[in-house]
Write a protein that holds these residues in place. Structure first.
Motif, PDB file in Angstrom:
ATOM      1  N   GLN A 221       0.379   8.729  -7.030  1.00 39.99           N
ATOM      2  CA  GLN A 221       0.541   8.341  -8.427  1.00 39.99           C
ATOM      3  C   GLN A 221       0.278   6.852  -8.662  1.00 39.99           C
ATOM      4  O   GLN A 221       0.378   6.377  -9.795  1.00 39.99           O
ATOM      5  N   TYR A 222      -0.066   6.117  -7.611  1.00 41.55           N
ATOM      6  CA  TYR A 222      -0.289   4.684  -7.704  1.00 41.55           C
ATOM      7  C   TYR A 222      -1.750   4.371  -7.390  1.00 41.55           C
ATOM      8  O   TYR A 222      -2.381   5.066  -6.593  1.00 41.55           O
ATOM      9  N   ALA A 223      -2.257   3.317  -8.035  1.00 42.10           N
ATOM     10  CA  ALA A 223      -3.633   2.890  -7.776  1.00 42.10           C
ATOM     11  C   ALA A 223      -3.741   2.322  -6.364  1.00 42.10           C
ATOM     12  O   ALA A 223      -2.737   1.969  -5.728  1.00 42.10           O
ATOM     13  N   SER A 224      -4.961   2.199  -5.881  1.00 42.51           N
ATOM     14  CA  SER A 224      -5.184   1.734  -4.510  1.00 42.51           C
ATOM     15  C   SER A 224      -4.649   0.321  -4.294  1.00 42.51           C
ATOM     16  O   SER A 224      -4.254  -0.033  -3.184  1.00 42.51           O
ATOM     17  N   TRP A 225      -4.632  -0.483  -5.375  1.00 43.54           N
ATOM     18  CA  TRP A 225      -4.187  -1.869  -5.248  1.00 43.54           C
ATOM     19  C   TRP A 225      -2.694  -2.031  -5.514  1.00 43.54           C
ATOM     20  O   TRP A 225      -2.183  -3.148  -5.558  1.00 43.54           O
ATOM     21  N   GLN A 226      -1.954  -0.921  -5.675  1.00 41.23           N
ATOM     22  CA  GLN A 226      -0.542  -0.994  -6.030  1.00 41.23           C
ATOM     23  C   GLN A 226       0.381  -0.736  -4.840  1.00 41.23           C
ATOM     24  O   GLN A 226       1.443  -0.154  -4.989  1.00 41.23           O
ATOM     25  N   ASP A 227      -0.004  -1.220  -3.671  1.00 40.84           N
ATOM     26  CA  ASP A 227       0.847  -1.048  -2.488  1.00 40.84           C
ATOM     27  C   ASP A 227       2.214  -1.701  -2.691  1.00 40.84           C
ATOM     28  O   ASP A 227       3.247  -1.133  -2.322  1.00 40.84           O
ATOM     29  N   GLN A 228       2.219  -2.907  -3.255  1.00 39.90           N
ATOM     30  CA  GLN A 228       3.472  -3.621  -3.459  1.00 39.90           C
ATOM     31  C   GLN A 228       4.382  -2.868  -4.426  1.00 39.90           C
ATOM     32  O   GLN A 228       5.580  -2.722  -4.186  1.00 39.90           O
ATOM     33  N   LYS A 229       3.812  -2.371  -5.510  1.00 34.95           N
ATOM     34  CA  LYS A 229       4.592  -1.619  -6.501  1.00 34.95           C
ATOM     35  C   LYS A 229       5.158  -0.352  -5.898  1.00 34.95           C
ATOM     36  O   LYS A 229       6.332  -0.005  -6.132  1.00 34.95           O
ATOM     37  N   PHE A 230       4.350   0.351  -5.119  1.00 34.29           N
ATOM     38  CA  PHE A 230       4.827   1.574  -4.470  1.00 34.29           C
ATOM     39  C   PHE A 230       5.962   1.256  -3.500  1.00 34.29           C
ATOM     40  O   PHE A 230       6.955   1.991  -3.426  1.00 34.29           O
ATOM     41  N   TYR A 231       5.829   0.158  -2.772  1.00 31.83           N
ATOM     42  CA  TYR A 231       6.885  -0.246  -1.839  1.00 31.83           C
ATOM     43  C   TYR A 231       8.194  -0.539  -2.582  1.00 31.83           C
ATOM     44  O   TYR A 231       9.266  -0.063  -2.189  1.00 31.83           O
ATOM     45  N   GLU A 232       8.088  -1.319  -3.656  1.00 28.85           N
ATOM     46  CA  GLU A 232       9.287  -1.672  -4.415  1.00 28.85           C
ATOM     47  C   GLU A 232       9.968  -0.443  -5.002  1.00 28.85           C
ATOM     48  O   GLU A 232      11.195  -0.297  -4.934  1.00 28.85           O
ATOM     49  N   ASP A 233       9.167   0.447  -5.605  1.00 28.32           N
ATOM     50  CA  ASP A 233       9.742   1.638  -6.223  1.00 28.32           C
ATOM     51  C   ASP A 233      10.363   2.560  -5.179  1.00 28.32           C
ATOM     52  O   ASP A 233      11.422   3.160  -5.415  1.00 28.32           O
ATOM     53  N   SER A 234       9.730   2.685  -4.039  1.00 26.45           N
ATOM     54  CA  SER A 234      10.265   3.537  -2.970  1.00 26.45           C
ATOM     55  C   SER A 234      11.579   2.980  -2.454  1.00 26.45           C
ATOM     56  O   SER A 234      12.536   3.737  -2.207  1.00 26.45           O
ATOM     57  N   LEU A 235      11.634   1.663  -2.305  1.00 26.12           N
ATOM     58  CA  LEU A 235      12.870   1.022  -1.844  1.00 26.12           C
ATOM     59  C   LEU A 235      13.975   1.193  -2.880  1.00 26.12           C
ATOM     60  O   LEU A 235      15.124   1.491  -2.535  1.00 26.12           O
ATOM     61  N   ALA A 236      13.627   1.018  -4.152  1.00 22.24           N
ATOM     62  CA  ALA A 236      14.620   1.168  -5.213  1.00 22.24           C
ATOM     63  C   ALA A 236      15.133   2.609  -5.275  1.00 22.24           C
ATOM     64  O   ALA A 236      16.331   2.848  -5.464  1.00 22.24           O
ATOM     65  N   TRP A 237      14.229   3.581  -5.109  1.00 24.34           N
ATOM     66  CA  TRP A 237      14.647   4.981  -5.147  1.00 24.34           C
ATOM     67  C   TRP A 237      15.657   5.272  -4.040  1.00 24.34           C
ATOM     68  O   TRP A 237      16.623   6.032  -4.238  1.00 24.34           O
ATOM     69  N   ALA A 238      15.455   4.662  -2.896  1.00 19.47           N
ATOM     70  CA  ALA A 238      16.310   4.938  -1.742  1.00 19.47           C
ATOM     71  C   ALA A 238      17.624   4.164  -1.772  1.00 19.47           C
ATOM     72  O   ALA A 238      18.637   4.648  -1.243  1.00 19.47           O
ATOM     73  N   THR A 239      17.632   2.986  -2.369  1.00 16.45           N
ATOM     74  CA  THR A 239      18.800   2.101  -2.240  1.00 16.45           C
ATOM     75  C   THR A 239      19.537   1.811  -3.536  1.00 16.45           C
ATOM     76  O   THR A 239      20.691   1.389  -3.496  1.00 16.45           O
TER      77      THR A 239
END
Length: 799
Positions: free
Chosen positions: A313-331
């Protein structure tokens, strides 16, 4: 003979009287048959409707909860409504019957359904009158036959009819639903549902929102005239809209007053007196893009409704955004709360329809002080200075050191990123056609400090116009719990929707230095340790790095670390970094809550080339005031469902970053910044006496101005800069952190400390253990303006 006899008998039977009697009998039989067929057909039709075999008949559960789609409300910690969330044209907030002014109920019944308390959903007298007068006699002003219950059934369950025939088929269904509603609900409950569901325009669905929108009142406080005006809108809200048609709305209000007289709710004398009064609106359109806390409301909306991150669901250049959202979902329990939790029926929560009450940690008074501080300094003080500096310049709004070629390139990039360009490109327009369109004047509404302006300009000029406005972000948190007390993502959410408090990241400059000094304290250094105040060249791999400094004060001397941080000395920071591990520094930054994964270990990292958000910085600084324990931002304390049940509570989230001893040393170091260093304007210009630690920061060419600070109870920070890095002050006098951002925090603190109801005092001291004396070396209190941005030019040489 037989045939002649039959003819004779037939002739006798064909006498006129016999024929007449036979015809009457046949007609009588036919009428009875038709009546029985009609009654039977009607009974069969209504049975089919009631059982769902014809048309749409809602389930019993829906009938028992017909108004189940309500806007969720967002409250401040001091009990004020901050705003609501709803789907477009459904900004409904529930109000109970006993919270409605009696005159509103009386006006509604008198005008819309005078026999409301006598019928059981269908008023046959009114229906017969409507059929005769409107159907047969074609009298348009004869009134309708629908009861309030039928109108409620129509509002809740009927879609918009596309034709007269379709509307006629809906009527019987509404009759059946109305009867069902009358069986399930009291008259008071039906009236309440009707008023909660009616759309009063301007995103004001329901009486509570309408009372707030048109009169800035609660429903129970509406006057007779105000009630009459709102009830008058029920006939045709668009036509009787008081904002656009005040004279028509007034006439309709007076009609409602007359109906109240006929129904015995008002005396004629009172009605005549009230009808002479003008309609007095206190109108404010209900819009999530307006009001207080617009940025924090949007931040919370996105957080609550977030879905579990999927990389696809994220663009190829959105690695940082995906990381932040994944961390927020978990914590973070708040992030994705609606999709992590289920209602009684097993479906996820929805802030737009479930009528939740979100109780935030935002304090309405502090939020107001923060927004006022940002507006006062950025819009009223800095913006005129910036406009004067760039006035008449060919490359405006870009800075003087930006060439025309780069200016054109920047503007072209901005054009390509605009919604207009993307829409035209998708429609198949050529580049030449698009450029022509961007050079053609069109009507538009643009932002100004004093309000929106309707004007005509080319889309390209509008890009230049918007870019000239300085941007800002501000956050204030409780140091012990992380409770966010104020959050400002910009000057005007309607026009500048990119949130510079929690979403946007910019280079932090010298505000990164306290983290470096904290790493040094963790490695056994102290504020009284000394370092050579000289420019040095450092070997980094096969390259060299020679940082610069903005001042040569005390050049060649051995100076304390306390002095080095207070004066934001780049040479001392570089010296420290040369004795520490850059990789350990990066790890510590992440421990402080800095999420940027693009921070790479290097010598130059000590001068702040990395991008960090205001909220991350403020949260990190809580560790200094809280004995080494960082408090993550906490926005919400609890959530209630539409029945008042608490469905979620939230607690502080903390992690230990540095030891208590290191944190105490950092308080000593960072108080030096305020008491005699680059942050001393807080004392001598703004007269803030409270014990405080902090740090200013400025990046290359004054592109970013920072100030982050803390008292024993509050951590706060502000950033000021342009829409892009090339939009900035030419002069350090206005662009440095001490001038651009520190005043926002100062104005905010002045109001906070002056408001005794908040409970914050300038006499509150940092708690220090008895006998704690990390450094006996006195700080030279001489203050000198320092250009902190010098030395960042070569930041990436060693990377």
């Amino acid at each position: 003979m037989f045939f002649l006899r039959r003819i004779e008998i037939l002739a006798v039977n064909l006498q006129p009287n016999f024929i007449l009697k036979t015809m009457r009998k046949a007609i009588f039989i036919i009428l009875w048959v038709l009546l029985l067929l009609g009654v039977g057909g009607a009974a069969l039709t209504f049975w089919a409707i009631a059982t769902g075999r014809i048309g749409y008949m809602p389930e019993l559960q829906q009938l028992e909860n017909p108004v189940n789609k309500f806007a969720s409300q967002v409250f401040t910690s001091d009990g004020r409504l901050l705003g609501t969330w709803s789907y477009q044209r459904a900004n409904r907030v529930f109000v109970n019957y006993d919270e409605i002014a009696p005159t509103t109920i009386q006006a509604l019944v008198a005008t819309e359904d005078v026999r409301f308390y006598e019928h059981s959903g269908i008023d046959f007298r009114a229906l017969l009158r409507a059929v005769i007068k409107r159907g047969l006699l074609r009298q348009k002003n004869a009134g309708g036959g629908s009861t309030l219950t039928q109108q409620l059934a129509k509002q809740v369950y009927s879609s918009q009819a596309g034709s007269v025939e379709e509307r006629l088929t809906q009527k019987p269904i509404e009759w059946v639903i109305a009867v069902q509603l009358e069986r399930l609900y009291t008259k008071e409950e039906i009236l309440t549902m009707y008023l909660n569901y009616f759309d009063f325009l301007h995103n004001a669905v329901g009486l509570k929102t309408a009372a707030k929108t048109y009169f800035n009142k609660e429903p129970k406080d509406l006057t007779i005239n105000e009630s009459a005006m709102l009830v008058g809108m029920c006939k045709n809200p668009s036509y009787y809209n008081p904002v656009r048609h005040i004279e028509v709305a007034t006439a309709r209000r007076n009609t409602v007053l007359s109906q109240m007289v006929k129904a015995g709710y008002l005396s004629k004398v009172t009605a005549d007196s009230l009808s002479k009064e003008p309609i007095k609106l206190n109108f404010h359109r209900t819009d999530h893009k307006e009001g207080e806390g617009t940025y924090v409301r949007e931040y919370l909306r996105q957080a609550l409704m977030a879905k579990k991150p999927e990389r696809s669901q994220y663009a190829s250049w959105q690695d940082q955004k995906f990381y932040e959202d994944s961390l927020a979902w978990a914590t973070d329990p708040l992030y994705g709360w609606c999709n992590k939790n289920r209602k009684k029926d097993g479906t996820p929560y929805n802030i737009y329809t479930d009528g939740l009450k979100i109780y935030t940690t935002i304090d309405s008074r502090m939020q107001n002080y923060a927004e006022t501080a940002v507006e006062t300094h950025v819009a009223d003080e800095l913006q005129p200075l910036f406009d004067a500096e760039r006035k008449g310049k060919a490359n405006a709004p870009y800075a003087a050191n930006i060439s025309m070629d780069k200016t054109k390139a920047n503007l072209k990039r901005a054009m390509h990123q605009s919604e207009r360009y993307i829409a035209m490109k998708q429609a198949g327009a050529s580049e030449a056609e698009i450029e022509k369109a961007f050079a053609t004047p069109v009507e538009m509404t643009v932002y100004s400090r004093k309000g929106d302006i309707d004007t005509t300009m080319t889309p390209m000029d509008s890009i230049k116009y918007v870019k000239k406005f300085l941007r800002s972000g501000f956050v204030c948190m409780d140091t012990r719990t992380g409770a966010v007390k104020a959050y400002v993502g910009g000057l005007n959410y309607r026009h500048f929707q990119y949130d510079m408090a929690g979403m946007g990241r910019r280079q932090v400059g010298s505000t990164i230095k306290p983290y470096l000094y904290a790493l040094a304290m963790e490695n056994g250094w102290s504020p009284c340790d000394v370092a050579p105040n000289v420019q040095q060249t450092y070997q980094v791999g096969n390259q060299t790095w020679t940082p610069r400094n903005g001042s040569r004060a005390r050049y060649g001397e051995m100076v304390t670390l306390k002095w080095g941080l207070a004066q934001s000395n780049n040479w001392i920071s570089a010296y420290l970094m040369s004795h520490l591990n850059p990789s350990a520094f990066v790890r510590l930054l992440h421990e402080f809550g800095i999420l940027n994964q693009d921070i790479h270990p290097s010598m130059s990292l000590c001068l702040g080339p990395c991008d960090i958000s205001v909220m991350e910085m403020v949260s990190a600084y809580t560790a200094f005031a809280n004995r080494g324990i960082r408090s993550a931002p906490m926005f919400v304390s609890r959530i209630e469902d539409n029945e008042g049940n608490i469905v979620a509570t939230f607690s502080p989230r903390m992690n230990e970053v540095i030891s208590e001893q290191s944190a105490l040393k950092m308080i000593v170091l960072m108080r030096g910044v305020i008491d005699g260093g680059t942050g001393s304007r807080m004392r001598f210009r703004y007269n803030i006496k409270a014990p405080m630690g902090g740090k200013t920061g400025t990046t290359n060419d004054n592109s970013d101005g920072w100030f982050v600070g803390y008292t024993p109870s509050l951590a706060f920070g502000a950033w000021v800069g342009g829409d892009e890095r090339d939009v900035h002050f030419n002069s350090m006098a206005y662009g440095q952190g001490a001038a651009a951002s520190l005043p926002i925090c100062a104005y905010f603190l002045q109001k906070v400390f002056a408001d005794a109801s908040l409970g914050y005092s300038q006499t509150e001291a940092f708690e220090m253990p008895a006998g704690f004396d990390p450094c006996a070396v006195p700080l030279d209190s001489e203050y000198e303006e320092v250009d902190e941005s010098v030395g960042l030019d070569d930041l990436f040489d060693a990377q």
